[in-house]
Design an enzyme around this catalytic site. Structure first.
Site, PDB file in Angstrom:
ATOM      1  CD  GLU A 149     -13.890 -19.799 -22.801  1.00 51.35           C
ATOM      2  OE1 GLU A 149     -13.904 -19.694 -23.845  1.00 51.35           O
ATOM      3  OE2 GLU A 149     -12.909 -20.263 -22.089  1.00 51.35           O
TER       4      GLU A 149
ATOM      5  CD  GLU B 196     -19.747 -20.379 -25.978  1.00 54.05           C
ATOM      6  OE1 GLU B 196     -18.839 -20.727 -25.657  1.00 54.05           O
ATOM      7  OE2 GLU B 196     -20.330 -20.124 -26.853  1.00 54.05           O
TER       8      GLU B 196
ATOM      9  CD  GLU C 262     -13.856 -24.238 -26.729  1.00 53.40           C
ATOM     10  OE1 GLU C 262     -13.376 -23.189 -26.199  1.00 53.40           O
ATOM     11  OE2 GLU C 262     -14.210 -24.244 -27.692  1.00 53.40           O
TER      12      GLU C 262
END
Length: 122
Positions: free
Chosen positions: A32, A73, A80
């Protein structure tokens, strides 16, 4: 079907949770870009908060606001990944889930600006 690890208790459960958490942090850092950028900001901002001449409460709020960005996050990245695991096809609900996760990160970043501004201006 439940995870076979659900029934673990005591020290074994704590050790398993620690290993899974470290695996998650490594995966987020490796995969990420946004998480890596936010870790870099945390590496810069947390020591800065500790060095600035502010109250202990102000310092705690500044550090907590930065850590909150990392937490949000991580949750966004998990959302996701789960959505992508289900399907890579474009779907309005997949988009909604990803957009809402992104909005949560945005609000966490705004929170950093507000908290740091309030502490430093005061």
């Amino acid at each position: 079907m439940e995870s076979p690890f659900k029934g673990k208790t005591g020290l074994r459960r704590v050790l398993n949770a620690l290993v899974y958490s470290m695996d998650g942090l490594r995966a987020a850092y490796k995969n990420e870009d946004a998480f890596r950028q936010e870790v870099l900001l945390a590496v810069l901002m947390i020591p800065a908060a500790c060095l600035l001449p502010v109250s202990m409460l102000g310092r705690a709020l500044m550090v907590a606001s930065v850590l909150l960005v990392l937490i949000v996050e991580l949750l966004n990245s998990a959302i996701e990944a789960a959505v992508d695991r289900i399907s890579l096809d474009h779907h309005r609900l997949s988009k909604r889930a990803k957009d809402i996760g992104s909005a949560a990160v945005f609000i966490a970043l705004l929170n950093v600006v507000v908290v740091w501004s309030c502490v430093l201006i005061n």
